[in-house]
Write a protein that holds these residues in place. Structure first.
Motif, PDB file in Angstrom:
ATOM      1  N   VAL A  52       0.852  -1.189   0.000  1.00 58.49           N
ATOM      2  CA  VAL A  52       0.000   0.000   0.000  1.00 58.49           C
ATOM      3  C   VAL A  52       0.886   1.238   0.000  1.00 58.49           C
ATOM      4  O   VAL A  52       1.660   1.459   0.944  1.00 58.49           O
ATOM      5  CB  VAL A  52      -0.940   0.014   1.224  1.00 58.49           C
ATOM      6  N   TRP A  53       0.781   2.060  -1.063  1.00 57.66           N
ATOM      7  CA  TRP A  53       1.630   3.240  -1.233  1.00 57.66           C
ATOM      8  C   TRP A  53       0.945   4.487  -0.677  1.00 57.66           C
ATOM      9  O   TRP A  53      -0.212   4.758  -0.967  1.00 57.66           O
ATOM     10  CB  TRP A  53       1.948   3.456  -2.709  1.00 57.66           C
ATOM     11  N   THR A  58      -2.607   2.099  -4.263  1.00 58.30           N
ATOM     12  CA  THR A  58      -2.261   3.493  -3.986  1.00 58.30           C
ATOM     13  C   THR A  58      -3.504   4.192  -3.445  1.00 58.30           C
ATOM     14  O   THR A  58      -4.623   3.885  -3.864  1.00 58.30           O
ATOM     15  CB  THR A  58      -1.756   4.215  -5.248  1.00 58.30           C
ATOM     16  N   ILE A  59      -3.317   5.130  -2.519  1.00 60.80           N
ATOM     17  CA  ILE A  59      -4.460   5.725  -1.823  1.00 60.80           C
ATOM     18  C   ILE A  59      -4.386   7.247  -1.823  1.00 60.80           C
ATOM     19  O   ILE A  59      -3.307   7.831  -1.883  1.00 60.80           O
ATOM     20  CB  ILE A  59      -4.551   5.223  -0.366  1.00 60.80           C
ATOM     21  N   ASN A  60      -5.551   7.890  -1.780  1.00 59.03           N
ATOM     22  CA  ASN A  60      -5.656   9.321  -1.518  1.00 59.03           C
ATOM     23  C   ASN A  60      -5.981   9.557  -0.047  1.00 59.03           C
ATOM     24  O   ASN A  60      -6.617   8.705   0.599  1.00 59.03           O
ATOM     25  CB  ASN A  60      -6.776   9.943  -2.361  1.00 59.03           C
ATOM     26  N   ILE A  91       2.983  -1.435   4.135  1.00 61.68           N
ATOM     27  CA  ILE A  91       2.733  -0.042   3.775  1.00 61.68           C
ATOM     28  C   ILE A  91       4.074   0.616   3.475  1.00 61.68           C
ATOM     29  O   ILE A  91       5.082   0.320   4.110  1.00 61.68           O
ATOM     30  CB  ILE A  91       1.966   0.716   4.871  1.00 61.68           C
ATOM     31  N   PHE A  92       4.098   1.505   2.486  1.00 64.78           N
ATOM     32  CA  PHE A  92       5.353   2.188   2.151  1.00 64.78           C
ATOM     33  C   PHE A  92       5.037   3.565   1.592  1.00 64.78           C
ATOM     34  O   PHE A  92       3.949   3.825   1.092  1.00 64.78           O
ATOM     35  CB  PHE A  92       6.217   1.352   1.210  1.00 64.78           C
ATOM     36  N   GLY A  93       6.008   4.480   1.741  1.00 66.62           N
ATOM     37  CA  GLY A  93       5.790   5.843   1.291  1.00 66.62           C
ATOM     38  C   GLY A  93       7.077   6.633   1.288  1.00 66.62           C
ATOM     39  O   GLY A  93       8.098   6.193   1.820  1.00 66.62           O
ATOM     40  N   GLN A  94       7.016   7.818   0.688  1.00 68.04           N
ATOM     41  CA  GLN A  94       8.189   8.663   0.503  1.00 68.04           C
ATOM     42  C   GLN A  94       7.910  10.057   1.045  1.00 68.04           C
ATOM     43  O   GLN A  94       6.799  10.563   0.934  1.00 68.04           O
ATOM     44  CB  GLN A  94       8.544   8.724  -0.994  1.00 68.04           C
ATOM     45  N   SER A  95       8.919  10.681   1.697  1.00 70.72           N
ATOM     46  CA  SER A  95       8.803  12.024   2.247  1.00 70.72           C
ATOM     47  C   SER A  95       7.675  12.051   3.281  1.00 70.72           C
ATOM     48  O   SER A  95       7.720  11.304   4.247  1.00 70.72           O
ATOM     49  CB  SER A  95       8.586  13.049   1.126  1.00 70.72           C
ATOM     50  N   ALA A  96       6.637  12.899   3.094  1.00 75.24           N
ATOM     51  CA  ALA A  96       5.535  12.885   4.042  1.00 75.24           C
ATOM     52  C   ALA A  96       4.812  11.546   4.035  1.00 75.24           C
ATOM     53  O   ALA A  96       4.180  11.171   5.031  1.00 75.24           O
ATOM     54  CB  ALA A  96       4.549  14.007   3.729  1.00 75.24           C
ATOM     55  N   GLY A  97       4.917  10.814   2.926  1.00 74.24           N
ATOM     56  CA  GLY A  97       4.381   9.447   2.902  1.00 74.24           C
ATOM     57  C   GLY A  97       5.156   8.548   3.843  1.00 74.24           C
ATOM     58  O   GLY A  97       4.577   7.666   4.500  1.00 74.24           O
ATOM     59  N   ALA A  98       6.478   8.753   3.938  1.00 75.77           N
ATOM     60  CA  ALA A  98       7.289   7.992   4.890  1.00 75.77           C
ATOM     61  C   ALA A  98       6.956   8.407   6.321  1.00 75.77           C
ATOM     62  O   ALA A  98       6.898   7.563   7.229  1.00 75.77           O
ATOM     63  CB  ALA A  98       8.778   8.210   4.607  1.00 75.77           C
ATOM     64  N   GLY A  99       6.716   9.722   6.521  1.00 75.92           N
ATOM     65  CA  GLY A  99       6.268  10.176   7.828  1.00 75.92           C
ATOM     66  C   GLY A  99       4.944   9.544   8.208  1.00 75.92           C
ATOM     67  O   GLY A  99       4.715   9.155   9.362  1.00 75.92           O
TER      68      GLY A  99
END
Length: 609
Positions: free
Chosen positions: A317-318, A347-349, A395-403
């Protein structure tokens, strides 16, 4: 749902007809019909590569120049057979076409204005008009091998600088004359000789504002890697089922604005999940981000190889970044990762800025984090219908997604909602990603109250409930527009009031943690995707799919580990204690600063009425 062979691509046929006219008539103007070069920029470059691959074009022209574009660009080639079907059906419905007549026959007598006013996507920024593999202009799927072998190929990038522009025009016209960009007209003194390009060449020419230079193998490899990545992404799109625009929560509008996401109403029968969702409301001209859409709580699902409910595939889940103020799931295509790694990608909003993170005391705020949690819950409850394993969610994310990932790891209600987590270039404990102080939160609320003339007797949420989205997004909360004040906060619900720099014990028991930094280079990107999907499958980034020969083994990370893995443009390497100590020192410094701020906020006499 299949592509109708022998239809479409009329613009490419127009181009071919024009080139044929030139070949048949240019001798009347003193031109050589046996020495024709076609060239173009952007979509024109894509058209050039399309003509190079056209199955009926043999001998029609001799040379081709592409500038800043290719048929295999993300915006320049068809999305999928399913998307083509959806577009046709949308057009049929808007124009009341009979199911017994072709869409062409139905539209034959429509006015041009009616045709150009047809809406084929919810997102007006997405272009759906591309060349397609029609089985006539192209083979059913134009192969990269055909592309590489058909014509001699010259690739350059335009620049505005006059001297460089002169050299470019001379190399183009030389190439059209002789097939050699260096001759017959000599290039200016000091200009490097353009090396011959072929699939085994070790050098190419690079144009940029600093001038021209011959680039050796590493850059060549990067160029080929980009081509391979784009080609793989297009191939992957055909080999995957995609369900865009799946609603995971009720629209957060009206009385649901500034509330945690409400469940979706139960429905019977089929529900449309074929249209791309709009981004959540945001306004940041610096990033070109503008949307007033509040009905945005959707997710996209990509399943490699087609849905098989009997499978139990790992799920990733991105969560996108953007400082909790801008961003959208639409900027991320999960297809390549899904197909290469054999995992389901979601991917989610989630709500952003004021609508996602306005805080008004304990138990409020963090609506964007609650949205994310709601989406992950939907995945856990429903992904088995798509062949996914609800007990193997990463779950994974980048920048504020990582936060956001680290926030979800520390969320007190998340229990065993997901099993693994990957953070890229971000953490909850960054200077831009966590609340400033209780004083600052108070000041922000008072500023908003004053700007919107809120009564002291009503909550700030009630005051803003019926304001327009534009009014909310235009609210000024700081004198410095570069400072973002929308962050997660310790709300005494999603989080405890104040927690240490460790995740709760129950979260530590169920989560494995992988930390990396994304890069654009293809070989490194391939390794990253493999480590991600390995981690999603097994909890070990090194297995089950072996990493390329020469890739260092990713060491196990925990609080007492002496080594971690570092990603950068030079490749991967295992880093020893000094870097680890620096990371720990940074974490301790940030934690100490937050603790000091909280203690200062609690001192008497801080707020002046």
């Amino acid at each position: 749902m299949a592509i109708c062979l022998g239809t479409g691509n009329f613009g490419l046929w127009d181009q071919r007809a024009a080139i044929m006219w030139v070949k048949e008539n240019i001798d009347k103007f003193g031109g050589d019909p046996g020495l024709i070069t076609i060239f173009g920029e952007s979509a024109g470059a894509g058209s050039v590569s399309a003509q190079m691959m056209g199955r009926h074009n043999s001998g029609l022209f001799q040379r081709a120049i592409q500038e800043s574009g290719s048929l295999y660009a993300t915006w320049g080639w068809f999305n999928s057979e399913k998307k083509l079907f959806d577009i046709r059906e949308s057009i049929r419905n808007q124009h009341n076409c009979s199911s017994k007549e072709s869409v062409y026959k139905c539209l034959e007598n429509k006015s041009v204005d009616e045709l150009l006013s047809t809406v084929v996507a919810d997102n007006p920024l997405v272009n759906h008009w591309h060349p397609v593999p029609d089985g006539d202009f192209f083979f059913p799927f134009a192969s990269q091998e055909v592309y590489n072998a058909t014509k001699r190929y010259l690739n350059g990038v335009t620049a505005k600088d006059k001297p460089l522009s002169d050299v470019m025009m001379r190399t183009w016209t030389n190439f059209a004359n002789s097939g050699n960009p260096n001759l017959p007209v000599p290039l200016p003194v000091g200009t490097p000789t353009w090396p011959l390009f072929n699939v085994s060449a070790d050098t190419v020419m690079e144009f940029n504002s600093a001038g021209l230079k011959v680039i050796a193998t590493p850059e060549k490899d990067r160029l080929f890697s980009l081509t391979e990545t784009l080609f793989a992404a297009r191939t992957a799109q055909v080999n995957a089922d995609k369900a865009p625009g799946v609603r995971y929560a009720a629209p957060p509008v009206g009385s649901l604005r500034f509330k945690r996401p409400a469940p979706v109403d139960v429905w019977t029968g089929f529900r449309n999940a074929t249209s791309v969702a709009q981004p959540c409301a945001q306004k940041n001209p610096s990033f070109g981000a503008l949307s007033e859409n509040e009905d945005c709580l959707f997710l996209d699902i990509t399943v490699p190889g087609g849905v098989d409910v009997n499978k139990k595939m790992p799920v990733m889940v991105w969560i996108y970044g953007g400082g909790y103020a801008v961003g959208s799931m639409n900027g991320y295509l999960g297809t390549t990762l899904a197909v290469k790694g054999d995992v389901i990608v979601v991917t989610i909003n989630y709500r952003l800025a004021m609508l996602g993170f306005l805080y008004d005391g304990p138990g409020t705020g963090n609506f964007g984090l609650w949205d994310q949690r709601s989406a992950i819950m939907w995945v856990k409850e429903n992904i088995d219908k798509f062949g996914g394993d609800p007990e193997l969610i990463t779950i994974f994310g980048q920048s504020a997604g990582a936060g956001s990932v680290s926030a979800q790891m520390m969320g007190r209600h998340n229990g065993e909602l997901f099993q693994r987590a990957i953070q890229e270039s971000g953490s909850l404990y960054t200077d831009w990603g966590w609340f400033n102080s209780e004083n600052k939160l108070f000041e922000i609320r008072e500023s908003i109250r004053n700007q919107h003339n809120c009564s002291k007797d009503e909550s700030i949420y009630k005051c803003l409930e019926n304001k327009s989205v534009d009014e909310l997004l235009s609210t000024v909360v700081t004198d410095n527009p570069l400072v973002n004040h929308w962050h997660p906060v310790p709300d005494d619900d999603f989080f405890p009031v104040y927690f240490g720099d460790n995740a709760p014990v129950d979260a530590q028991a169920v989560l494995n943690f992988l930390n990396g930094v994304s890069e654009k280079e293809k070989p490194l990107s391939d390794v990253m995707m493999r480590t991600w999907t390995n981690f999603a499958k097994s909890g070990n980034p090194n297995l089950p799919v072996p990493l390329p020969v020469g890739t260092p083994t990713w060491p196990l990370f925990n609080v007492s580990a002496d080594t971690v893995m570092e990603f950068n443009s030079a490749g991967l390497k295992v880093i020893a204690t000094p870097e680890k100590d620096r990371l720990l020192n940074l974490t301790e410094t940030l934690f100490a600063a937050r603790t000091a701020q909280v203690n200062a906020d609690k001192a008497p006499g801080m707020f002046i009425a």
